[in-house]
Design a protein around this motif. Sequence first.
Motif, PDB file in Angstrom:
ATOM      1  N   ASN A   9      36.144  27.980  45.951  1.00 42.27           N
ATOM      2  CA  ASN A   9      35.547  29.210  46.479  1.00 42.27           C
ATOM      3  C   ASN A   9      36.184  30.444  45.854  1.00 42.27           C
ATOM      4  N   LYS A  10      37.496  30.366  45.636  1.00 43.66           N
ATOM      5  CA  LYS A  10      38.216  31.470  44.997  1.00 43.66           C
ATOM      6  C   LYS A  10      37.717  31.682  43.573  1.00 43.66           C
ATOM      7  N   LEU A  11      37.509  30.570  42.860  1.00 45.42           N
ATOM      8  CA  LEU A  11      37.020  30.643  41.486  1.00 45.42           C
ATOM      9  C   LEU A  11      35.616  31.226  41.428  1.00 45.42           C
ATOM     10  N   VAL A  12      34.755  30.802  42.367  1.00 44.76           N
ATOM     11  CA  VAL A  12      33.384  31.315  42.425  1.00 44.76           C
ATOM     12  C   VAL A  12      33.393  32.825  42.667  1.00 44.76           C
ATOM     13  N   LYS A  13      34.290  33.277  43.566  1.00 45.80           N
ATOM     14  CA  LYS A  13      34.389  34.713  43.850  1.00 45.80           C
ATOM     15  C   LYS A  13      34.837  35.485  42.615  1.00 45.80           C
ATOM     16  N   GLU A  14      35.797  34.918  41.869  1.00 43.09           N
ATOM     17  CA  GLU A  14      36.261  35.575  40.644  1.00 43.09           C
ATOM     18  C   GLU A  14      35.133  35.697  39.631  1.00 43.09           C
ATOM     19  N   ILE A  15      34.337  34.627  39.510  1.00 43.40           N
ATOM     20  CA  ILE A  15      33.199  34.648  38.581  1.00 43.40           C
ATOM     21  C   ILE A  15      32.189  35.707  38.994  1.00 43.40           C
ATOM     22  N   ASP A  16      31.901  35.773  40.309  1.00 46.15           N
ATOM     23  CA  ASP A  16      30.951  36.774  40.812  1.00 46.15           C
ATOM     24  C   ASP A  16      31.480  38.194  40.573  1.00 46.15           C
ATOM     25  N   ASP A  17      32.786  38.386  40.826  1.00 51.33           N
ATOM     26  CA  ASP A  17      33.386  39.709  40.623  1.00 51.33           C
ATOM     27  C   ASP A  17      33.327  40.106  39.154  1.00 51.33           C
ATOM     28  N   ASN A  18      33.625  39.146  38.260  1.00 47.68           N
ATOM     29  CA  ASN A  18      33.586  39.421  36.819  1.00 47.68           C
ATOM     30  C   ASN A  18      32.170  39.749  36.358  1.00 47.68           C
ATOM     31  N   ALA A  19      31.184  39.025  36.914  1.00 50.15           N
ATOM     32  CA  ALA A  19      29.792  39.278  36.549  1.00 50.15           C
ATOM     33  C   ALA A  19      29.366  40.669  36.980  1.00 50.15           C
ATOM     34  N   ALA A  20      29.787  41.067  38.187  1.00 53.37           N
ATOM     35  CA  ALA A  20      29.438  42.396  38.690  1.00 53.37           C
ATOM     36  C   ALA A  20      30.095  43.477  37.837  1.00 53.37           C
ATOM     37  N   GLU A  21      31.360  43.242  37.460  1.00 47.50           N
ATOM     38  CA  GLU A  21      32.070  44.207  36.626  1.00 47.50           C
ATOM     39  C   GLU A  21      31.412  44.311  35.253  1.00 47.50           C
ATOM     40  N   TYR A  22      30.988  43.162  34.724  1.00 48.03           N
ATOM     41  CA  TYR A  22      30.318  43.111  33.423  1.00 48.03           C
ATOM     42  C   TYR A  22      29.022  43.910  33.458  1.00 48.03           C
ATOM     43  N   GLN A  23      28.223  43.722  34.504  1.00 51.41           N
ATOM     44  CA  GLN A  23      26.957  44.448  34.622  1.00 51.41           C
ATOM     45  C   GLN A  23      27.196  45.950  34.771  1.00 51.41           C
ATOM     46  N   ALA A  24      28.234  46.311  35.522  1.00 50.14           N
ATOM     47  CA  ALA A  24      28.555  47.733  35.706  1.00 50.14           C
ATOM     48  C   ALA A  24      28.963  48.359  34.374  1.00 50.14           C
ATOM     49  N   THR A  25      29.744  47.608  33.572  1.00 53.89           N
ATOM     50  CA  THR A  25      30.168  48.110  32.267  1.00 53.89           C
ATOM     51  C   THR A  25      28.975  48.323  31.348  1.00 53.89           C
ATOM     52  N   LEU A  26      28.052  47.361  31.345  1.00 52.68           N
ATOM     53  CA  LEU A  26      26.856  47.485  30.507  1.00 52.68           C
ATOM     54  C   LEU A  26      26.023  48.695  30.912  1.00 52.68           C
ATOM     55  N   LYS A  27      25.901  48.925  32.227  1.00 52.73           N
ATOM     56  CA  LYS A  27      25.128  50.077  32.700  1.00 52.73           C
ATOM     57  C   LYS A  27      25.785  51.388  32.267  1.00 52.73           C
ATOM     58  N   GLU A  28      27.120  51.425  32.325  1.00 51.33           N
ATOM     59  CA  GLU A  28      27.837  52.616  31.875  1.00 51.33           C
ATOM     60  C   GLU A  28      27.612  52.861  30.387  1.00 51.33           C
ATOM     61  N   LEU A  29      27.662  51.777  29.608  1.00 51.25           N
ATOM     62  CA  LEU A  29      27.447  51.892  28.170  1.00 51.25           C
ATOM     63  C   LEU A  29      26.048  52.409  27.860  1.00 51.25           C
TER      64      LEU A  29
END
Length: 210
Positions: A9-29
């Motif tokens: 569950n911890k790993l899944v949360k990390e993956i979800d957090d990374n995906a959200a951060e990735y999408q936010a970075t792309l939107k900023e770019l």
Amino acid sequence: LSAQRDEANKLVKEIDDNAAEYQATLKELEAEERRIEQQVKQMQKKLEEQMAAEGKKYNTNPGGYIWPVDSRYITSTVGGRNSPGGVGSTNHKGTDIGRVGYTSPVYAAKAGTVIIAQRSSSYGNYVVISHGVGNTTLYAHMSSIKVSVGTYVKQGQTIGITGSTGHSTGPHLHFEVVENNVRINPLSHGAAPKKGYLTGYTLSGTSVGK
């Protein structure tokens, strides 16, 4: 089992957090790229108005570009792609030229007037040159800039030094060409409109070249 479940569950949360951060970075770019596009248009219009006020003609001819660096190794073409290292646009607006290191000169692909010479979080150190009505070139991720706004540069003149500033995974030159106010592809590979202005290159991971 309970400990394994908690770890999963911890790993899944990390993956979800990374995906959200990735999408936010792309939107900023993407947002910054839009701001830069608007700035280029504004500066281009300002130069055109200035030249018109001085009674100077400001015409342009399509094509006539030289390679902006000595390398002919293309790491990314114009168009859709996977985001390099999670820091690059998936809708690539330029041509990436690799194998340039941190000390290679960047040349003006065509004679013109520098309308932007600054730094941004996405493009790093970048320069935009106006070559006539609706015709510009952009050079990004440079380690340093050797020209200033308002400078008229000759074709082949050094305008900067290659690097990896901004959102970049390694030293390369990001090169964009706009003709008739439309971003074009200077190669024969990648997304349309493919103009094939730059030849004799090798595509990354293949032996394809023209």
